[in-house]
Design a protein around this motif. Structure first.
Motif, short mmCIF file in Angstrom:
data_model
loop_
_atom_site.label_atom_id
_atom_site.label_comp_id
_atom_site.label_asym_id
_atom_site.label_seq_id
_atom_site.Cartn_x
_atom_site.Cartn_y
_atom_site.Cartn_z
N ASN A 464 0.83 -1.20 0.00
CA ASN A 464 0.00 0.00 0.00
C ASN A 464 0.87 1.25 0.00
O ASN A 464 0.59 2.21 -0.71
CB ASN A 464 -0.89 0.04 1.25
CG ASN A 464 -2.09 -0.88 1.10
OD1 ASN A 464 -2.35 -1.38 0.01
ND2 ASN A 464 -2.80 -1.08 2.19
N ALA A 468 1.03 4.23 -2.72
CA ALA A 468 0.73 5.62 -2.37
C ALA A 468 1.86 6.55 -2.81
O ALA A 468 1.65 7.74 -3.00
CB ALA A 468 0.50 5.74 -0.87
N ASP A 505 5.08 5.91 5.15
CA ASP A 505 5.49 6.26 3.78
C ASP A 505 5.44 7.77 3.59
O ASP A 505 4.90 8.49 4.43
CB ASP A 505 4.59 5.56 2.76
CG ASP A 505 3.15 6.00 2.85
OD1 ASP A 505 2.88 7.20 2.64
OD2 ASP A 505 2.27 5.13 3.13
N PHE A 523 -12.90 -2.16 -0.34
CA PHE A 523 -12.78 -0.72 -0.56
C PHE A 523 -11.40 -0.45 -1.14
O PHE A 523 -10.38 -0.72 -0.52
CB PHE A 523 -12.95 0.09 0.73
CG PHE A 523 -12.70 1.56 0.49
CD1 PHE A 523 -13.68 2.35 -0.09
CD2 PHE A 523 -11.47 2.13 0.78
CE1 PHE A 523 -13.44 3.69 -0.35
CE2 PHE A 523 -11.22 3.47 0.51
CZ PHE A 523 -12.22 4.25 -0.05
N THR A 524 -11.40 0.07 -2.33
CA THR A 524 -10.13 0.39 -2.98
C THR A 524 -10.28 1.65 -3.80
O THR A 524 -11.35 1.93 -4.32
CB THR A 524 -9.64 -0.78 -3.86
OG1 THR A 524 -8.43 -0.39 -4.49
CG2 THR A 524 -10.65 -1.17 -4.92
N THR A 525 -9.20 2.41 -3.87
CA THR A 525 -9.23 3.59 -4.72
C THR A 525 -8.36 3.32 -5.96
O THR A 525 -8.12 4.21 -6.76
CB THR A 525 -8.66 4.81 -3.98
OG1 THR A 525 -7.37 4.48 -3.50
CG2 THR A 525 -9.56 5.24 -2.83
N LYS A 526 -7.92 2.07 -6.00
CA LYS A 526 -6.98 1.76 -7.11
C LYS A 526 -7.76 1.36 -8.36
O LYS A 526 -8.92 0.93 -8.26
CB LYS A 526 -6.04 0.65 -6.66
CG LYS A 526 -5.09 1.19 -5.59
CD LYS A 526 -4.31 0.15 -4.89
CE LYS A 526 -3.66 0.80 -3.67
NZ LYS A 526 -3.06 -0.20 -2.79
N THR A 532 -7.66 -5.23 -4.83
CA THR A 532 -8.93 -5.89 -4.51
C THR A 532 -9.62 -5.18 -3.34
O THR A 532 -10.79 -5.41 -3.07
CB THR A 532 -8.70 -7.35 -4.11
OG1 THR A 532 -7.80 -7.36 -3.00
CG2 THR A 532 -8.12 -8.16 -5.24
N GLY A 533 -8.88 -4.38 -2.61
CA GLY A 533 -9.47 -3.74 -1.43
C GLY A 533 -9.52 -4.68 -0.25
O GLY A 533 -10.28 -4.47 0.70
N LEU A 534 -8.69 -5.74 -0.29
CA LEU A 534 -8.73 -6.70 0.83
C LEU A 534 -7.47 -6.65 1.69
O LEU A 534 -7.39 -7.30 2.72
CB LEU A 534 -8.92 -8.13 0.29
CG LEU A 534 -10.34 -8.44 -0.21
CD1 LEU A 534 -10.35 -9.75 -0.96
CD2 LEU A 534 -11.32 -8.48 0.93
N GLY A 535 -6.49 -5.88 1.25
CA GLY A 535 -5.21 -5.85 1.97
C GLY A 535 -5.36 -5.37 3.40
O GLY A 535 -4.99 -6.07 4.35
N LEU A 536 -5.91 -4.18 3.58
CA LEU A 536 -6.05 -3.63 4.95
C LEU A 536 -7.07 -4.43 5.75
O LEU A 536 -6.98 -4.49 6.98
CB LEU A 536 -6.43 -2.15 4.89
CG LEU A 536 -5.29 -1.20 4.51
CD1 LEU A 536 -5.78 0.23 4.51
CD2 LEU A 536 -4.10 -1.36 5.45
N1 LIG Z 1 -0.25 3.98 2.79
C1 LIG Z 1 -1.37 4.44 2.17
N2 LIG Z 1 -1.41 5.72 1.68
C2 LIG Z 1 -2.52 6.16 1.08
N3 LIG Z 1 -3.67 5.45 0.95
C3 LIG Z 1 -3.68 4.20 1.41
C4 LIG Z 1 -2.54 3.63 2.05
N4 LIG Z 1 -2.88 2.36 2.44
C5 LIG Z 1 -4.16 2.15 2.02
N5 LIG Z 1 -4.63 3.24 1.40
C6 LIG Z 1 -5.98 3.40 0.85
O1 LIG Z 1 -6.79 2.40 1.35
C7 LIG Z 1 -7.41 1.65 0.32
C8 LIG Z 1 -7.63 0.23 0.77
O2 LIG Z 1 -6.41 -0.42 0.95
P1 LIG Z 1 -6.36 -1.98 0.88
O3 LIG Z 1 -4.97 -2.42 1.10
O4 LIG Z 1 -7.39 -2.54 1.74
O5 LIG Z 1 -6.80 -2.27 -0.59
P2 LIG Z 1 -6.00 -2.00 -1.93
O6 LIG Z 1 -4.57 -1.75 -1.61
O7 LIG Z 1 -6.71 -0.99 -2.67
O8 LIG Z 1 -6.13 -3.41 -2.64
P3 LIG Z 1 -5.35 -4.77 -2.27
O9 LIG Z 1 -6.41 -5.72 -1.91
O10 LIG Z 1 -4.62 -5.11 -3.47
O11 LIG Z 1 -4.47 -4.45 -1.12
C9 LIG Z 1 -6.47 1.82 -0.80
O12 LIG Z 1 -7.15 1.63 -2.03
C10 LIG Z 1 -5.97 3.24 -0.64
O13 LIG Z 1 -6.90 4.15 -1.15
#
Ligand SMILES: Nc1ncnc2c1ncn2[C@@H]1O[C@H](COP(=O)(O)OP(=O)(O)OP(=O)(O)O)[C@@H](O)[C@H]1O
Ligand SMILES: [Mg+2]
Length: 717
Positions: A464, A468, A505, A523-526, A532-536
């Motif tokens: 993430n 960013a 970061d 939830f993802t802004t990517k 996928t929005g599943l990382g966090l």
């Molecule tokens: N270090 C960061 N700086 C800015 N925005 C972040 C950061 N970490 C997470 N985000 C925001 O939170 C959202 C959700 O993060 P999350 O890791 O859950 O999903 P993702 O990274 O979009 O997809 P993935 O499932 O591949 O991780 C991101 O799409 C981003 O908008």
């Protein structure tokens, strides 16, 4: 809140009751006190007025008495003839006397036969016989001193106000009866005096003889008022303990006018005369009522105001509670709606991702069905299916992680070391243009958590951060200690504190409106395909399920810092081995496995796969059948491989039963998701997560088979 509401309403109701009851009680008390005090005041007042009336009456009678003495002195030893001869002069003398005594109407001198010799009214005195009058008759028999007679009306030709006689015997030279000197005293005189001093409403005065004959009375009544000694007043006076002293204070109802009074009376010392002064009890009551109504004038409006205010407060509070309840219901409905929306989003996300994966699998399978497929293409499709399944498994794993439902395999490891070991991999992931700084702790800090999940969480945060920063910046991973969790959550704090791993970061930061949502699954802004929005969600679920927390601070344009907290443990454990890459499947070499699986297809796949690897298998559909199989021939099996979630007896119960009956027979559990496993772990049994590959299955069975062989070798030795 729920009990506070009725409590405060009840309090207000009680206050309303008190706002009435308290002033009422006070009013009753004050009224009683003022009744007593007003009666006492009235008594004192009656006594004071009696003193005045007594003084007055005494003076009046003494003055008359002195005048009688004076006349007696003037005519002493004068024979009747001389008196008649000097009538003119004596008349003038008497007239003078009467003029100086306002209480006296006339003065008379009678001869022994009751005829007037001289009077103060006319000359010559009329030829009338007065011998029947009481003031004459009482003196005939002997000298009784001054006599005070009854009230009389004037005898014609005389007219005017009634009077009573005060008289004295005229002794002759030889001590015999020579006649009477008499003064006619006006009761009106007393009455007008009493009218002057008795201005208080309900005032009463009377002068009377000891035999009960009333001589003057205020307010005036009929002339012939006579108090019976046996009448109500007579009896009361007789019963009065102070009657001996010829004075007293009583409450009586007059037989004359039927009015009840508080009455004080006293006898004139030298005369058989009583003077009394009184106050109507209705007047005393009126005074009391006026005082009480004064209390009311001030008290009643204040009380009414307080009561009304409290009533208003009660109404308002009720209204407020009703509003609050409405708002609560509305909020609940909103939350419910939001939950449904989140659920919808989640379901949609899962469906979307799975459909993509299934499309790949379906297409590959379709292509595989084609005849004459070159070997190279066949392998490519098979690889595609395998990759897709791996991704699908990862997806469900992440979902379970977020839901805090994954089966964690806690182990004690050193966070600093693990992060250090990960740094190389992270470096490869984030690219060379991003500087990476690892700040380790000064001393080893151990946690008891699922190390695999921990690594995944760190990598998720690092990726993430990379995204960013858009390829340029600095990533700082720091490991440190924290005494407590940042949000002071109600959960019990950990005795050894927490290990905090922060991933900072210098990237874009998180806009405030997204702050609340970043941990939501999907939830993802990517861009599509990039996240996928599943990382966090995984980071969050893992932290919570491990008794820790994840905190985030961010500033738009400057960067973000995510901190993962995990409960620290005291002691060090074995240092963690990095998981070995997938190894090839291991031959079963004739081992026999009892497979317990309620899903026939999965069961067939497992047995087929095991048979392929050289295992002998026996498939049963339930725990009960498995136990039957073991009862008849446990010695035929080298291991039991059982699903966890099955109707009836679960795989865990079966495993525990097998351990009890056949301690030497190893059991391997398998499950896609089990509530029991996520809460209690695998109870010390080997666990293989679904979906599993044949390689993974063979490795587990090989491991336990080897252990069994080692154990039996030990027992033989
Ligand atoms: N270090 C960061 N700086 C800015 N925005 C972040 C950061 N970490 C997470 N985000 C925001 O939170 C959202 C959700 O993060 P999350 O890791 O859950 O999903 P993702 O990274 O979009 O997809 P993935 O499932 O591949 O991780 C991101 O799409 C981003 O908008
Ligand atoms: Mg991510």
């Amino acid at each position: 809140m729920q009990t506070a509401q009725p409590n405060s309403l009840r309090l207000l109701q009680w206050m309303m009751v008190a706002s009435l009851a308290l002033p009422l009680a006070l009013f009753v008390f004050a009224s009683a006190v003022s009744w007593v005090s007003i009666r006492e005041t009235a008594d004192r007042e009656v006594e004071r007025t009696l003193d005045v009336a007594h003084e007055h009456a005494l003076k009046v009678f003494e003055t008359i008495d002195r005048s009688l003495s004076e006349i007696a002195e003037i005519i002493r030893d004068l024979p009747d003839a001389d008196i008649v001869a000097r009538e003119q002069a004596l008349h003038l003398r008497l007239k003078q006397l009467v003029a100086s005594l306002p209480q006296v109407k006339s003065v008379w001198i009678f001869d022994a036969k009751g005829r007037a010799l001289v009077n103060s009214l006319v000359v010559p005195a009329p030829e009338i016989d007065f011998s029947d009058r009481d003031y004459f008759r009482t003196h005939v028999a002997g000298d009784i001193g001054t006599h005070i007679g009854e009230a009389l009306t004037p005898r014609p030709p005389y007219q005017g106000a009634a009077f009573f006689g005060v008289s004295r015997r005229r002794p002759s030279e030889d001590g015999g009866f020579a006649g009477v000197i008499q003064t006619s005293v006006l009761p009106e005189y007393f009455e007008s005096y009493y009218a002057r001093i008795g201005r208080e409403p309900g005032s009463f005065f009377a002068v009377g003889r000891a035999d009960g004959t009333v001589l003057a009375r205020f307010p005036a009544a009929g002339r012939d008022v006579r108090l019976d000694r046996n009448g109500p007043i007579g009896k009361l006076i007789a019963a009065d303990p102070k009657a001996d002293t010829e004075a007293g204070l009583v409450t009586v109802t007059s037989s004359t006018d039927g009015i009840e009074r508080r009455l004080a009376y006293q006898r004139l010392a030298q005369y058989p005369i009583y003077v009394s002064a009184g106050l109507e009890t209705s007047a005393i009551r009126a005074r009391w009522l006026s005082t009480v109504s004064q209390h009311l004038i001030f008290g009643a409006p204040a009380t009414a105001l307080l009561f009304a205010l409290l009533g208003l407060a009660l109404r308002r509070t009720r209204h407020l509670y009703v509003e609050a309840e409405k708002r609560r219901v509305a909020e609940e409905a909103l939350k419910h709606g939001q939950r449904l929306e989140a659920l919808g989003q989640l379901t949609g996300g899962v469906a979307h991702d799975f459909n993509n994966l299934l499309t790949v699998i379906l297409a590959s399978v379709d292509l595989l069905r084609r005849p004459d497929l070159p070997e190279q293409r066949r392998l490519r499709y098979i690889d595609a299916i395998s990759d897709t399944v791996t991704r699908a498994a990862k997806l469900t794993g992440q979902l379970l992680a977020f839901a805090r439902r994954q089966t964690l395999k806690p182990e004690v490891f050193d966070v600093g070391r693990t992060v250090q070991m990960l740094s190389e991999m992270i470096g490869t992931l984030i690219g060379s243009r991003i500087e990476i700084v690892i700040l380790g702790p000064e001393e080893p800090c151990f946690v008891n958590a699922d190390a695999g999940q921990f690594e995944t969480a760190i990598i998720n945060m690092a990726v993430n951060a990379r995204d960013a920063m858009e390829g340029r910046g600095r990533l700082t991973i720091a490991v440190g200690m924290a005494a407590s969790l940042p949000n002071a959550a109600p959960q019990p704090q950990h005795p050894y504190g927490y290990v905090a791993v922060s991933v900072a970061d210098t990237g874009s930061g998180i806009p405030p409106d997204q702050f609340e949502r970043i941990f939501e699954p999907f939830f993802t802004t990517k861009q599509a395909g990039h996240g996928t929005g599943l990382g966090l969600s995984q980071v969050f679920g893992f932290a919570k399920q491990s008794g820790g927390e994840v905190a985030v601070a961010s500033e738009v344009g400057k960067g973000s810092i995510f901190t993962l907290y995990l409960p620290r443990t005291a002691g060090g454990g074995k240092s963690r081995q990095m998981p070995a890459a997938d190894a090839a499947a291991i031959d079963g070499s004739g081992m026999s496995v009892l497979v317990v699986e309620d899903n026939a297809e999965v069961g067939r796949f497992a047995t087929d796969a095991l048979a392929e690897l050289g295992y002998a298998t026996r498939l049963v559909g339930s725990a009960v059948h498995a136990l039957e199989e073991l009862t008849t021939g446990a010695e035929h099996f080298d291991a039991v491989f059982t699903d966890v979630v099955m109707p009836g007896m679960t795989g865990i119960e079966l495993a525990q039963e097998v351990r009890r009956r056949h301690p030497d027979l190893p059991v391997v559990l398998t499950s896609g998701y089990s509530h029991v496993l996520s809460e209690h772990g695998a109870y010390g049994f080997e666990l293989l997560q679904k979906p599993y590959s044949i390689e993974q299955l063979s490795r587990v069975l090989h491991r336990i088979g080897r252990r069994k062989v080692e154990r039996s070798a030990e027992t033989r030795a």
